[in-house]
Design an enzyme around this catalytic site. Structure first.
Site, PDB file in Angstrom:
ATOM      1  N   GLN A   1       0.887  -1.751  -0.321  1.00 14.62           N
ATOM      2  CA  GLN A   1       0.226  -0.373   0.238  1.00 14.62           C
ATOM      3  C   GLN A   1       1.538   0.867   0.067  1.00 14.62           C
ATOM      4  O   GLN A   1       2.275   1.727   1.031  1.00 14.62           O
ATOM      5  CB  GLN A   1      -1.002   0.366   1.146  1.00 14.62           C
ATOM      6  CG  GLN A   1      -2.135   1.179   1.093  1.00 14.62           C
ATOM      7  CD  GLN A   1      -2.266   0.963   2.531  1.00 14.62           C
ATOM      8  OE1 GLN A   1      -1.677   0.759   3.086  1.00 14.62           O
ATOM      9  NE2 GLN A   1      -3.806   1.265   2.395  1.00 14.62           N
TER      10      GLN A   1
ATOM     11  N   SER B   1       0.547   6.765   2.466  1.00 14.87           N
ATOM     12  CA  SER B   1       1.566   7.548   3.051  1.00 14.87           C
ATOM     13  C   SER B   1       2.301   8.306   2.814  1.00 14.87           C
ATOM     14  O   SER B   1       3.417   7.530   2.095  1.00 14.87           O
ATOM     15  CB  SER B   1       1.717   6.614   4.579  1.00 14.87           C
ATOM     16  OG  SER B   1       0.410   6.190   5.183  1.00 14.87           O
TER      17      SER B   1
ATOM     18  N   GLU C   1      -9.378  -2.116   5.646  1.00 18.17           N
ATOM     19  CA  GLU C   1      -8.043  -2.194   6.568  1.00 18.17           C
ATOM     20  C   GLU C   1      -8.243  -2.085   8.135  1.00 18.17           C
ATOM     21  O   GLU C   1      -8.174  -2.815   8.554  1.00 18.17           O
ATOM     22  CB  GLU C   1      -7.189  -1.172   5.947  1.00 18.17           C
ATOM     23  CG  GLU C   1      -5.926  -0.932   7.145  1.00 18.17           C
ATOM     24  CD  GLU C   1      -4.887  -0.278   6.358  1.00 18.17           C
ATOM     25  OE1 GLU C   1      -5.133   1.168   5.559  1.00 18.17           O
ATOM     26  OE2 GLU C   1      -3.676  -0.112   6.797  1.00 18.17           O
TER      27      GLU C   1
ATOM     28  N   GLU D   1      -6.625   8.990  17.329  1.00 11.87           N
ATOM     29  CA  GLU D   1      -7.311  10.520  17.828  1.00 11.87           C
ATOM     30  C   GLU D   1      -7.857  10.666  16.418  1.00 11.87           C
ATOM     31  O   GLU D   1      -9.130  10.790  15.967  1.00 11.87           O
ATOM     32  CB  GLU D   1      -6.721  11.380  17.659  1.00 11.87           C
ATOM     33  CG  GLU D   1      -5.478  11.979  18.393  1.00 11.87           C
ATOM     34  CD  GLU D   1      -4.551  11.167  18.784  1.00 11.87           C
ATOM     35  OE1 GLU D   1      -3.733  10.073  18.332  1.00 11.87           O
ATOM     36  OE2 GLU D   1      -4.327  10.387  20.127  1.00 11.87           O
TER      37      GLU D   1
HETATM   38  C1  LIG Z   1       3.014  -1.182  11.642  1.00 13.73           C
HETATM   39  C2  LIG Z   1       3.120  -0.091  10.875  1.00 13.73           C
HETATM   40  C3  LIG Z   1       2.785  -0.796   9.262  1.00 13.73           C
HETATM   41  C4  LIG Z   1       1.890   0.519   7.656  1.00 13.73           C
HETATM   42  N1  LIG Z   1       1.810  -0.050   7.071  1.00 13.73           N
HETATM   43  C5  LIG Z   1       1.898   1.296   5.799  1.00 13.73           C
HETATM   44  C6  LIG Z   1       1.952   0.682   4.676  1.00 13.73           C
HETATM   45  O1  LIG Z   1       1.065  -0.384   4.127  1.00 13.73           O
HETATM   46  N2  LIG Z   1       1.353   1.862   4.007  1.00 13.73           N
HETATM   47  C7  LIG Z   1       0.535   3.465   3.792  1.00 13.73           C
HETATM   48  O2  LIG Z   1       0.618   3.521   3.308  1.00 13.73           O
HETATM   49  N3  LIG Z   1       1.162   3.596   5.618  1.00 13.73           N
HETATM   50  C8  LIG Z   1       1.563   2.488   6.478  1.00 13.73           C
HETATM   51  N4  LIG Z   1       1.269   3.088   7.657  1.00 13.73           N
HETATM   52  C9  LIG Z   1       1.560   4.772   7.944  1.00 13.73           C
HETATM   53  C10 LIG Z   1      -0.295   5.201   8.282  1.00 13.73           C
HETATM   54  O3  LIG Z   1      -1.572   4.881   8.002  1.00 13.73           O
HETATM   55  C11 LIG Z   1       0.344   6.219   9.121  1.00 13.73           C
HETATM   56  O4  LIG Z   1       1.521   6.739  10.153  1.00 13.73           O
HETATM   57  C12 LIG Z   1      -0.391   7.036  10.100  1.00 13.73           C
HETATM   58  O5  LIG Z   1      -1.649   7.582   9.222  1.00 13.73           O
HETATM   59  C13 LIG Z   1      -0.451   8.044  11.031  1.00 13.73           C
HETATM   60  O6  LIG Z   1       0.288   9.068   9.339  1.00 13.73           O
HETATM   61  P1  LIG Z   1       1.830   9.996  10.312  1.00 13.73           P
HETATM   62  O7  LIG Z   1       2.725   8.948  10.646  1.00 13.73           O
HETATM   63  O8  LIG Z   1       2.166  10.854   9.594  1.00 13.73           O
HETATM   64  O9  LIG Z   1       1.114  10.857  11.186  1.00 13.73           O
HETATM   65  P2  LIG Z   1       0.960  12.227  11.646  1.00 13.73           P
HETATM   66  O10 LIG Z   1      -0.606  12.204  10.792  1.00 13.73           O
HETATM   67  O11 LIG Z   1       1.738  12.902  11.483  1.00 13.73           O
HETATM   68  O12 LIG Z   1      -0.121  12.588  12.721  1.00 13.73           O
HETATM   69  C14 LIG Z   1       0.750  12.499  14.219  1.00 13.73           C
HETATM   70  C15 LIG Z   1       0.075  12.602  15.349  1.00 13.73           C
HETATM   71  O13 LIG Z   1      -1.443  13.542  15.561  1.00 13.73           O
HETATM   72  C16 LIG Z   1      -2.227  13.542  15.708  1.00 13.73           C
HETATM   73  N5  LIG Z   1      -3.410  14.364  14.562  1.00 13.73           N
HETATM   74  C17 LIG Z   1      -3.387  14.112  13.113  1.00 13.73           C
HETATM   75  N6  LIG Z   1      -4.484  14.840  12.820  1.00 13.73           N
HETATM   76  C18 LIG Z   1      -5.502  14.738  13.942  1.00 13.73           C
HETATM   77  C19 LIG Z   1      -6.663  14.946  13.757  1.00 13.73           C
HETATM   78  N7  LIG Z   1      -6.911  15.589  12.775  1.00 13.73           N
HETATM   79  N8  LIG Z   1      -6.797  15.539  15.548  1.00 13.73           N
HETATM   80  C20 LIG Z   1      -6.711  14.898  16.317  1.00 13.73           C
HETATM   81  N9  LIG Z   1      -5.081  14.460  16.701  1.00 13.73           N
HETATM   82  C21 LIG Z   1      -4.525  14.341  15.065  1.00 13.73           C
HETATM   83  C22 LIG Z   1      -1.958  10.918  15.179  1.00 13.73           C
HETATM   84  O14 LIG Z   1      -2.865  11.220  16.199  1.00 13.73           O
HETATM   85  C23 LIG Z   1      -0.930  11.619  15.707  1.00 13.73           C
HETATM   86  O15 LIG Z   1      -0.841  11.000  16.979  1.00 13.73           O
HETATM   87  C24 LIG Z   1       2.233   2.051   8.673  1.00 13.73           C
HETATM   88  C25 LIG Z   1       1.594   2.481   9.907  1.00 13.73           C
HETATM   89  C26 LIG Z   1       2.543   1.525  11.108  1.00 13.73           C
HETATM   90  C27 LIG Z   1       2.532   2.179  12.824  1.00 13.73           C
END
Ligand SMILES: Cc1cc2nc3c(=O)[nH]c(=O)nc-3n(C[C@H](O)[C@H](O)[C@H](O)COP(=O)(O)OP(=O)(O)OC[C@H]3O[C@@H](n4cnc5c(N)ncnc54)[C@H](O)[C@@H]3O)c2cc1C
Length: 429
Positions: free
Chosen positions: A126, A129, A244, A397
């Site tokens: 996928q 991100s 998912e 969140e």
């Molecule tokens: C084990 C694992 C597997 C994954 N596999 C994939 C994959 O195969 N493909 C892929 O594309 N991605 C993958 N991901 C990525 C995952 O989808 C993202 O990490 C996730 O969507 C969060 O995005 P971010 O890490 O950019 O955090 P951010 O979006 O930067 O968030 C940072 C913090 O801010 C909070 N926050 C952000 N926006 C809001 C809001 N509007 N209201 C309240 N709080 C908020 C969040 O909850 C978090 O605590 C994976 C992640 C993990 C941990």
């Protein structure tokens, strides 16, 4: 681009007799006794499964199914293994890409892509991100520009599980910067094995390396590999995300240990696949180990620890009832709904609570790794892996926002960038 038709009638729409689990079980058993030959290759066996409709029995007959109710999928998968045979592979191909392609792909894409996913010939990852777009996925900036017969892709993806051994990627990229962010996104099926796709492994704090960064530099996607319509990738992505949330835990199939080529190939396939996911049980907090851990540490009579364990197991029991409710809703044909977000949130709470209980039991020894540490380092791995549970597949969140707005009908979050063209949004990073 070729035509997309509705995937096909459901069992009820086709006017058939209601199927019962007993009938399905009996029909499957007779079919397996007639056709299962462990000496054949895994691929040939799965081709038979596809042709018979037992591959994904809830899908339409035209697309490798039998038009049965949704409950038949799990029943058939379990029964095939109980009968000593093998079902379709596990992984994000079958779990995320296939239902998305079935729901939104053109007939040509369904015909070309679904078969190799269900036989295990092609694996998927996928590519959603980005460094600047995770929770705010619609803010993604990877671009796709049409050039003759292919789309040219430039940008960076991150946290892409299994991208290092995937054949295909579910890619979201921006095809129009002059419309609001949700409207300019297109969903592509990108071949991973090409010079424009560079996959770099990421090492995690729990020592595993299951995900990657993926750099896309003039990567090419065939023009017809658009899933859904150009510019409508957001609604296609919502289908993938709903699936998912439903499957936040992957279960390893317990194949029969007996001889035969198909079984040996299926065991090797699962072995290979689950290297990536070997830490996922620890990510879920290992609540199954808490009682054994308390006994081994000699603290099972400690009233504070007993209370903590009771609280954890209660949470787990309540959550399993919610999962039952979700299964029942799906059996009645309901699409993935709020239970997905509730279940995912509950899984995070259980994982965190379980890690807390393990830490109470182990004390400072919980930080040790290696063979002479508690449970051979498993407890330390739990403590380092649990944070991922509440991030993967949408953070806690974000699940709370979804529940607040979509289920409880509370006022929406303030979103100032929703209706302005993407090109006018001030971005950082
Ligand atoms: C084990 C694992 C597997 C994954 N596999 C994939 C994959 O195969 N493909 C892929 O594309 N991605 C993958 N991901 C990525 C995952 O989808 C993202 O990490 C996730 O969507 C969060 O995005 P971010 O890490 O950019 O955090 P951010 O979006 O930067 O968030 C940072 C913090 O801010 C909070 N926050 C952000 N926006 C809001 C809001 N509007 N209201 C309240 N709080 C908020 C969040 O909850 C978090 O605590 C994976 C992640 C993990 C941990």
């Amino acid at each position: 681009m070729t035509q997309q038709t509705p995937a096909g009638p459901t069992h009820a729409e086709a006017g058939r007799q209601p199927a019962s689990p007993d009938l399905v079980r009996a029909e499957l058993t007779a079919w397996v006794h007639q056709h299962w030959d462990p000496g054949m290759s895994l691929r040939d066996w799965r081709k038979l499964l596809l042709a018979s409709g037992w591959a994904v029995p809830s899908w339409p007959e035209r697309w490798h199914g039998r038009g049965l109710p949704a409950w038949a999928d799990e029943l058939v998968a379990t029964e095939l293994i109980r009968l000593g045979a093998v079902g379709i592979p596990v992984g994000s191909g079958t779990w995320l890409a296939a239902p998305t392609i079935l729901a939104h792909g053109s007939d040509e894409l369904r015909a070309r892509l679904l078969g190799p996913i269900l036989t295990g010939e092609q694996t998927w990852c996928q590519l959603f991100s980005e460094p600047g777009a995770g929770s705010d996925l619609a803010g993604l900036s990877t671009s796709a520009v049409l050039d003759g017969d292919s789309w040219v892709i430039n940008g960076q993806k991150v946290w892409n599980t299994s991208a290092h051994h995937a054949d295909m990627g579910m890619l979201l990229a921006r095809t129009n910067r002059d419309v609001p962010k949700h409207r300019g996104i297109t969903y592509f099926a990108i071949p991973m094995d090409q010079p424009g796709v560079e996959v770099r492994r990421l090492r995690q704090m729990n020592f595993h390396a299951s995900f990657n960064e993926v750099f896309l530099t003039d990567a090419r996607v065939p023009r017809d590999n658009v899933i859904g319509a150009v510019g409508q990738g957001w609604s296609v992505a919502l289908t993938t995300l709903a699936h998912e949330r439903r499957f936040s835990a992957l279960r390893r199939p317990d194949y029969h240990p007996g001889p035969g080529r198909a079984l040996a190939e299926a065991r090797a396939e699962a072995e290979d696949h689950f290297v990536t996911y070997s830490w996922y049980p620890q990510r879920a907090g290992r609540p199954d180990l808490v009682i054994e851990h308390a006994r081994a540490a000699g603290v099972s009579a400690n009233p504070v620890i007993r209370q903590a364990i009771a609280r954890l197991l209660t949470l787990q029991r309540v959550s399993s009832w919610t999962a039952e409710r979700a299964r029942a809703a799906r059996a009645l044909g309901a699409p993935p709904g709020a239970e997905g977000s509730i279940g995912k949130l509950a899984a995070s709470n259980i994982a965190r609570e379980s890690a807390r209980v393990h830490a109470m039991i182990a004390g400072a020894a919980g930080m040790l790794t290696g063979p002479d540490s508690p449970f051979g380092g498993v407890i330390a791995e739990v403590l380092m892996s649990v944070p991922a549970q509440s991030i993967a597949g949408g953070t806690d969140e974000i699940q709370k926002n979804i529940l607040a707005e979509k289920v409880l009908g509370l006022p929406g979050e303030v979103r100032i960038d929703r209706d302005v063209p993407f090109s006018q949004i001030r971005r950082h990073g």
